[in-house]
Design an enzyme around this catalytic site. Structure first.
Site, PDB file in Angstrom:
ATOM      1  N   GLU A  15       4.798 -79.726   6.153  1.00 44.51           N
ATOM      2  CA  GLU A  15       4.548 -80.184   4.789  1.00 44.51           C
ATOM      3  C   GLU A  15       4.034 -81.630   4.746  1.00 44.51           C
ATOM      4  OE1 GLU A  15       7.839 -78.032   2.130  1.00 44.51           O
ATOM      5  OE2 GLU A  15       8.480 -78.492   4.144  1.00 44.51           O
ATOM      6  N   SER A 174       8.150 -74.399   2.429  1.00 44.88           N
ATOM      7  CA  SER A 174       6.772 -74.010   2.105  1.00 44.88           C
ATOM      8  C   SER A 174       6.427 -72.587   2.527  1.00 44.88           C
ATOM      9  CB  SER A 174       5.755 -74.975   2.735  1.00 44.88           C
ATOM     10  OG  SER A 174       5.782 -76.195   2.052  1.00 44.88           O
ATOM     11  N   TYR A 245      -0.002 -73.125  -2.314  1.00 42.90           N
ATOM     12  CA  TYR A 245      -0.916 -74.265  -2.168  1.00 42.90           C
ATOM     13  C   TYR A 245      -2.379 -73.989  -2.479  1.00 42.90           C
ATOM     14  CZ  TYR A 245       3.258 -76.419  -0.385  1.00 42.90           C
ATOM     15  OH  TYR A 245       4.531 -76.897  -0.267  1.00 42.90           O
ATOM     16  N   ARG A 284      15.801 -80.018  -6.337  1.00 40.67           N
ATOM     17  CA  ARG A 284      15.273 -78.904  -7.132  1.00 40.67           C
ATOM     18  C   ARG A 284      15.974 -77.658  -6.638  1.00 40.67           C
ATOM     19  NH1 ARG A 284       9.988 -77.555  -5.440  1.00 40.67           N
ATOM     20  NH2 ARG A 284      10.936 -75.677  -4.653  1.00 40.67           N
ATOM     21  N   ASP A 286      16.365 -73.691  -6.723  1.00 39.59           N
ATOM     22  CA  ASP A 286      15.524 -72.531  -7.024  1.00 39.59           C
ATOM     23  C   ASP A 286      16.359 -71.259  -7.123  1.00 39.59           C
ATOM     24  OD1 ASP A 286      13.561 -74.429  -6.675  1.00 39.59           O
ATOM     25  OD2 ASP A 286      12.760 -73.580  -4.812  1.00 39.59           O
ATOM     26  N   GLU A 300      17.569 -71.295  -3.082  1.00 37.46           N
ATOM     27  CA  GLU A 300      17.659 -72.432  -2.165  1.00 37.46           C
ATOM     28  C   GLU A 300      17.706 -73.741  -2.913  1.00 37.46           C
ATOM     29  OE1 GLU A 300      14.340 -73.614   0.103  1.00 37.46           O
ATOM     30  OE2 GLU A 300      12.872 -72.891  -1.332  1.00 37.46           O
ATOM     31  N   ASN A 302      16.303 -77.689  -2.615  1.00 35.84           N
ATOM     32  CA  ASN A 302      15.359 -78.591  -1.946  1.00 35.84           C
ATOM     33  C   ASN A 302      15.749 -80.022  -2.287  1.00 35.84           C
ATOM     34  OD1 ASN A 302      13.264 -76.601  -0.857  1.00 35.84           O
ATOM     35  ND2 ASN A 302      13.467 -75.978  -2.990  1.00 35.84           N
ATOM     36  N   GLY A 306       8.604 -81.240  -3.902  1.00 37.46           N
ATOM     37  CA  GLY A 306       7.235 -81.728  -4.109  1.00 37.46           C
ATOM     38  C   GLY A 306       7.219 -82.705  -5.274  1.00 37.46           C
TER      39      GLY A 306
HETATM   40  P1  ADP Z   1      10.938 -71.791   1.353  1.00 35.86           P
HETATM   41  O1  ADP Z   1      12.083 -72.708   1.637  1.00 35.86           O
HETATM   42  O2  ADP Z   1       9.952 -71.792   2.457  1.00 35.86           O
HETATM   43  O3  ADP Z   1      10.349 -72.024  -0.003  1.00 35.86           O
HETATM   44  P2  ADP Z   1      12.227 -69.411   0.253  1.00 35.86           P
HETATM   45  O4  ADP Z   1      13.548 -68.979   0.773  1.00 35.86           O
HETATM   46  O5  ADP Z   1      12.201 -70.066  -1.064  1.00 35.86           O
HETATM   47  O6  ADP Z   1      11.536 -70.292   1.364  1.00 35.86           O
HETATM   48  O7  ADP Z   1      11.306 -68.129   0.211  1.00 35.86           O
HETATM   49  C1  ADP Z   1       9.947 -68.206  -0.197  1.00 35.86           C
HETATM   50  C2  ADP Z   1       9.622 -67.128  -1.211  1.00 35.86           C
HETATM   51  O8  ADP Z   1       9.857 -65.814  -0.662  1.00 35.86           O
HETATM   52  C3  ADP Z   1      10.462 -67.150  -2.464  1.00 35.86           C
HETATM   53  O9  ADP Z   1       9.983 -68.080  -3.397  1.00 35.86           O
HETATM   54  C4  ADP Z   1      10.308 -65.697  -2.944  1.00 35.86           C
HETATM   55  O10 ADP Z   1       9.034 -65.464  -3.535  1.00 35.86           O
HETATM   56  C5  ADP Z   1      10.354 -64.936  -1.650  1.00 35.86           C
HETATM   57  N1  ADP Z   1      11.731 -64.541  -1.299  1.00 35.86           N
HETATM   58  C6  ADP Z   1      12.484 -65.152  -0.380  1.00 35.86           C
HETATM   59  N2  ADP Z   1      13.695 -64.556  -0.246  1.00 35.86           N
HETATM   60  C7  ADP Z   1      13.712 -63.546  -1.123  1.00 35.86           C
HETATM   61  C8  ADP Z   1      14.681 -62.548  -1.463  1.00 35.86           C
HETATM   62  N3  ADP Z   1      15.853 -62.489  -0.828  1.00 35.86           N
HETATM   63  N4  ADP Z   1      14.360 -61.646  -2.437  1.00 35.86           N
HETATM   64  C9  ADP Z   1      13.160 -61.697  -3.067  1.00 35.86           C
HETATM   65  N5  ADP Z   1      12.204 -62.619  -2.774  1.00 35.86           N
HETATM   66  C10 ADP Z   1      12.458 -63.526  -1.818  1.00 35.86           C
HETATM   67 MG    MG Z   2      11.319 -71.828  -1.788  1.00 35.84          MG
HETATM   68 MG    MG Z   3      12.547 -74.536   0.605  1.00 34.62          MG
END
Ligand code: ADP
Ligand code: MG
Ligand code: MG
Length: 339
Positions: A15, A174, A245, A284, A286, A300, A302, A306
Site C-alpha cells: 500500500e 488492500s 483502486y 476505520r 468495517d 476488520e 484498520n 486511507g
Molecule cells: P483487506 O484487509 O485486504 O481489506 P478484507 O478482509 O476486508 O481484506 O476482505 C476484502 C474484501 O473481501 C471485503 O471487503 C469483502 O468484499 C470480501 N470479503 C472478505 N471476507 C468476506 C466474508 N467472510 N464474507 C463475504 N465477503 C468477504
Molecule cells: Mg477490507
Molecule cells: Mg484491511
C-alpha cells in the site's frame, strides 16, 4: 509555538502508493500557522529518503530506492513534537514503527504497539473481538507449516465452512492475496497464494448472502466518538484490489443505505471493538450488513485507514461536520494528549 510534525509516508507494504497519496493530502491540509510539517518518504526497501527525494516521491507518486537507514533517521527525529505515521499495512500499521517511536519517546498519531499489531492480524482481531461478543463470520487459522506438511488436512478443515469461503493472508490489506474459493478446484491456488505472502492464513466462511460493505470512523483516545456509517457499492464478486483502486468502480454512500437501527448497532459495535483492541486516535471499522437477514458482522479494523481527501474515513467525519483540515489537526492533538 508551532508544533513540529514528522509525517511518514510510503513504506514497505503493497500500500506504498496509497500512502503517498494520503500524505500529499495531509501535507496540504495541516494548518501552517499551527504546524511545521516535515515529510519523510520511506522507500519500498525500508530506507528513509532525504528531503529532495521525498519531495519528488510525493510529487510523482513513486519513490526512489535509496535513502538512509531506519534507525539512524529515527534517532535524529528527536526534535519533533509528534510523528504522523501515515503508513498502511505491514511495517507501518502493525506496531513496528509504533514500537520504534515509543522507544524514541516521540508521541505519534494513532494506535500504539498493542492496538496496531492486534488489529493488523485478522486472526488476533477475531479472537479478541469474539471474547467481547462481537458478531463475526466463522473462521479458521492455518499455518504455512500445516499447508507444507499436510495440505489435504488444511483443505479438509476449510471445506467444513462450506463453499464459497475466503482465504486471506492474516497480515495484509488492500485485498492483496485474498481469494474467494467457489469450489474444491480453486483451493490449491488460493492457499498457495496466501501462504506465499504470510505464515498465518485465515479461512473465513462467506456471509450467508452477498454482504453490503459498510464502514464507520472512530476518533479519539479513551473517550472515542463514532462517525456516521458509510457504504461502498460496486459491481464485482467481492471488494478486490482492482475494485478498490480503479477510479470510478466503487461508489461511496454517506450515510449508508441501511436501516437506522442497524447503523446505530454498527456504531456501538465499532466503539466496543476500538476499546477491546486498545486502539487510539483513529480507526476505520468495517462491517458486513446482510440485508436479507438483518445480520451485522464485523469484518476488520484498520488502524491507519486511507486518508486522501476523497477517502472514506475523512469523508465520514466531514459528514459529521469536521473538515479534513480540522480532522488532521485533531489527530495531532490526540497524539499529544495520549502521552
Ligand atoms: P483487506 O484487509 O485486504 O481489506 P478484507 O478482509 O476486508 O481484506 O476482505 C476484502 C474484501 O473481501 C471485503 O471487503 C469483502 O468484499 C470480501 N470479503 C472478505 N471476507 C468476506 C466474508 N467472510 N464474507 C463475504 N465477503 C468477504
Ligand atoms: Mg477490507
Ligand atoms: Mg484491511
Amino acid at each position: 509555538m508551532k508544533k513540529r510534525i514528522l509525517l511518514l509516508a510510503g513504506g514497505q507494504s503493497g500500500e506504498h502508493e496509497v500512502s503517498l497519496m494520503s500524505a500529499r493530502s495531509v501535507l496540504g491540509a495541516l494548518p501552517r500557522e499551527r504546524f511545521d510539517v516535515t515529510p519523510v518518504v520511506i522507500s519500498k526497501q525500508g530506507r528513509w529518503l532525504p528531503p529532495t527525494e521525498t519531495t519528488r516521491a510525493l510529487e510523482t507518486g513513486k519513490s526512489a530506492p535509496g535513502g538512509d537507514l531506519v534507525l539512524h533517521r529515527a534517532a535524529s527525529a528527536e526534535g519533533y513534537d509528534a510523528v504522523f505515521p501515515l503508513l498502511h499495512g505491514p511495517m507501518g500499521e502493525d506496531g513496528t514503527i509504533q514500537g520504534l517511536l515509543t522507544l524514541a519517546g516521540i508521541p505519534f498519531v494513532g494506535s500504539g504497539v498493542l492496538g496496531s499489531s492486534v488489529s493488523m492480524d485478522k486472526v488476533m482481531t477475531k479472537q479478541v473481538l469474539a471474547a467481547v461478543g462481537i458478531p463475526q463470520v466463522a473462521w479458521q487459522l492455518a499455518l504455512r507449516r500445516d499447508w507444507q506438511t499436510n495440505p489435504q488436512g488444511v483443505k479438509d478443515e476449510a471445506v467444513k465452512l462450506g463453499f464459497p469461503f475466503f482465504v486471506k493472508p492474516a497480515n495484509l490489506g488492500s485485498s492483496v492475496g485474498i481469494s474467494k474459493v467457489h469450489g474444491a478446484e480453486e483451493m490449491e491456488k488460493a492457499f498457495e497464494l496466501a501462504f506465499s505472502l504470510d505464515r498465518r492464513v485465515i479461512v473465513e466462511a462467506m456471509t450467508s448472502h452477498k454482504p453490503r460493505e459498510v464502514e464507520v470512523g472512530i476518533l479519539g483516545n479513551d473517550a472515542p466518538i463514532a462517525s456516521p456509517v458509510g457504504e461502498l457499492s460496486f459491481d464485482a464478486d467481492f471488494y478486490d484490489y482492482e475494485t478498490k483502486y480503479t477510479e470510478g468502480v466503487a461508489q461511496m454512500h454517506i450515510p449508508a443505505r441501511i436501516p437506522r437501527e442497524a447503523a446505530e448497532n454498527i456504531r456501538e459495535l465499532a466503539l466496543k471493538a476500538f476499546k477491546a483492541l486498545d486502539c487510539a486516535g483513529l480507526a476505520r471499522v468495517d462491517f458486513f450488513y446482510v440485508a436479507e437477514t438483518g445480520e451485522v458482522l464485523l469484518n476488520e479494523v484498520n488502524t491507519m485507514p486511507g486518508f486522501t481527501t476523497t477517502s472514506m474515513y475523512p469523508k465520514l467525519f466531514e459528514a459529521a461536520g469536521l473538515s479534513y483540515g480540522e480532522l488532521v489537526a485533531r489527530l495531532v492533538e490526540l497524539a499529544l494528549e495520549k502521552r
